[in-house]
Design an enzyme around this catalytic site. Structure first.
Site, PDB file in Angstrom:
ATOM      1  N   SER A  73       0.845  -1.193   0.000  1.00 32.61           N
ATOM      2  CA  SER A  73       0.000   0.000   0.000  1.00 32.61           C
ATOM      3  C   SER A  73       0.877   1.239   0.000  1.00 32.61           C
ATOM      4  CB  SER A  73      -0.902  -0.007   1.241  1.00 32.61           C
ATOM      5  OG  SER A  73      -1.600   1.220   1.343  1.00 32.61           O
ATOM      6  N   GLY A  87      -0.450   4.394   0.092  1.00 32.52           N
ATOM      7  CA  GLY A  87      -1.301   5.505   0.510  1.00 32.52           C
ATOM      8  C   GLY A  87      -2.081   6.070  -0.656  1.00 32.52           C
ATOM      9  N   ALA A  88      -2.067   7.393  -0.772  1.00 32.03           N
ATOM     10  CA  ALA A  88      -2.824   8.062  -1.833  1.00 32.03           C
ATOM     11  C   ALA A  88      -2.293   7.740  -3.221  1.00 32.03           C
ATOM     12  CB  ALA A  88      -2.797   9.572  -1.606  1.00 32.03           C
ATOM     13  N   GLY A  97      -1.645   4.745  -4.425  1.00 31.38           N
ATOM     14  CA  GLY A  97      -2.168   3.505  -4.967  1.00 31.38           C
ATOM     15  C   GLY A  97      -1.583   2.287  -4.284  1.00 31.38           C
ATOM     16  N   GLY A 150      -6.013  -0.156   5.474  1.00 27.59           N
ATOM     17  CA  GLY A 150      -5.149  -1.211   4.966  1.00 27.59           C
ATOM     18  C   GLY A 150      -5.715  -2.595   5.232  1.00 27.59           C
ATOM     19  N   ASP A 151      -6.392  -2.743   6.359  1.00 28.39           N
ATOM     20  CA  ASP A 151      -7.004  -4.024   6.696  1.00 28.39           C
ATOM     21  C   ASP A 151      -8.179  -4.317   5.768  1.00 28.39           C
ATOM     22  OD1 ASP A 151      -5.200  -3.923   8.860  1.00 28.39           O
ATOM     23  OD2 ASP A 151      -6.666  -2.817  10.050  1.00 28.39           O
TER      24      ASP A 151
END
Length: 315
Positions: free
Chosen positions: A220, A222-223, A225, A251-252
Site C-alpha cells: 500500500s 497511501g494516496a 495507490g 489497509g485491513d
C-alpha cells in the site's frame, strides 16, 4: 472462509474533535468504540462484504469480554483464547481537517503457555480456511519468530498465509515463505533498510522481499495507490483521491478485499484498492459494505509509473 489471527487485539475508541489543543478540555462532536486490531479489522471487513470469517485472538479482562461481545454483535465468530492480562484500549483523535492522532497501548504480556494456546487455536480453526490472515504487532511475551512458526505450521497443514506485520516479526517470517505479505510504504522501506522516494523504489523493495521468501507482495502506497508483485508479474492499482475521514483500518479493508477476491492477480488487486478507497471515507474504523465500493473508479494495469514520486516518501 478467511481465518484471521490477531495476537494483540484492542478496543478502538475514536473521538471526532474540531481541533486538538494540548492542555485544554476537549469536547468530542462524536465518539464510537469498535473492535480493533488488524486481523480483527480484516474479519470485520469480510463480514461487512457478506463473507465468512473466524477471528482467533487472545481475550483478557473486562476489555476482552467487551471486545468479544462487540464481535458477536457484528456477526463475527470469535475464537477467543483466555489470557491473564487485559486486552488493550487504543485511542484515535480525529480533527475536522482530517488530522489523526493515535495513542496505542502496549497490550498484555502473554506467557509461553498462552502463546502456544494461540497457535493451537489457529490449528483447530484453520480446517477449511481459504486463507489465514496473520495481522498486526506481536504482544509482549511473543518473540519475533512467532509468526514464522505460525506460517510454518500452517503450511504443513496445507494452508495459505497472508501476513501483515512489520519490523523484526516481518523479517523473521520471510524465511518461512508466507504466501502474501502486505506492507505499507514505511514498513516496506524499513524491511529493506533504505528510503523509498518513487513508485519504482517500492517495486524494487517488493521484489527484494520476494527474493527473501515472500510469495507475493501487496504494498500500500497511501494516496499513490497499491502494488502487487508476484511470480506472474507486477501490477499497479489506483483510485481517485477521496476526502479522507479516517484511515484507521483502511489497509485491513484492502487486505480483506484482496483475499476475498482470490488473493492473486489484478482482479484481487482491484478489489483491494476499492476497499481501501472506500474505508478512508468512513468514520473511525468502520469497514465498507458493497454499497460503499466504487469498483468502476479503480484502474489497474501492468504499466507501472516507476518514476512517479511518492506523495509521502518512506524514510
Amino acid at each position: 472462509m478467511i481465518l484471521t489471527v490477531t495476537p494483540n487485539p484492542s478496543l478502538d475508541r475514536a473521538y471526532e474533535l474540531p481541533s486538538l489543543d494540548r492542555g485544554a478540555v476537549l469536547r468530542a462532536a462524536r465518539d464510537r468504540v469498535d473492535p480493533g486490531g488488524k486481523g480483527v479489522n480484516v474479519s470485520r471487513a469480510v463480514t461487512a462484504a457478506g463473507g465468512r470469517t473466524v477471528a482467533v485472538l487472545p481475550l483478557g479482562g473486562p476489555e476482552g469480554a467487551l471486545l468479544g461481545s462487540l464481535l458477536g454483535a457484528q456477526g463475527i465468530e470469535a475464537a477467543g483464547v483466555p489470557v491473564a492480562g487485559s486486552t488493550r484500549v487504543n485511542i484515535t483523535l480525529v480533527e475536522d481537517d482530517g488530522t489523526l492522532t493515535k495513542v496505542n497501548a502496549p497490550g498484555p504480556e502473554l506467557t509461553p503457555a498462552e502463546a502456544e494456546s494461540l497457535l493451537e487455536a489457529v490449528r483447530v480453526r484453520s480446517a477449511g480456511a481459504d486463507w489465514i490472515a496473520c495481522c498486526g504487532s506481536l504482544p509482549r511475551g511473543l518473540p519475533p519468530e512467532w509468526y514464522a512458526e505460525l506460517v510454518a505450521r500452517a503450511h504443513r497443514a496445507g494452508g495459505r498465509v497472508a501476513l501483515d506485520t512489520s519490523g523484526a516479526a516481518l523479517t523473521a517470517a520471510l524465511g518461512a515463505r508466507p504466501d502474501v505479505v502486505k506492507p505499507n510504504a514505511e514498513e516496506l522501506a524499513a524491511a529493506v533498510g533504505r528510503p523509498l522516494a518513487t513508485v519504482g523504489d517500492a517495486v524494487k523493495a517488493a521484489e527484494e522481499l520476494r527474493e527473501r521468501g515472500a510469495g507475493a507482495v501487496l504494498a500500500s502506497l497511501g494516496a499513490d495507490g497499491q502494488l502487487l508483485v508476484e511470480a506472474d508479474g507486477s501490477w499497479f492499482g489506483h483510485a481517485p483521491a477521496a476526502a479522507v475521514r479516517s484511515n484507521v483500518g483502511a489497509g485491513d479493508a484492502s487486505l480483506a478485499g484482496f483475499l476475498a477476491a482470490g488473493g492473486t492477480g489484478p482482479v484481487a488487486l482491484a478489489a483491494a484498492v476499492a476497499h481501501g478507497a472506500a474505508a478512508v471515507q468512513l468514520p473511525g474504523s468502520v469497514m465498507p459494505t458493497p454499497s460503499d465500493l466504487a469498483p468502476a473508479a479503480v484502474t489497474t494495469g501492468r504499466e507501472i509509473p516507476l518514476d512517479r514520486p511518492l506523495t509521502e516518501p518512506a524514510p
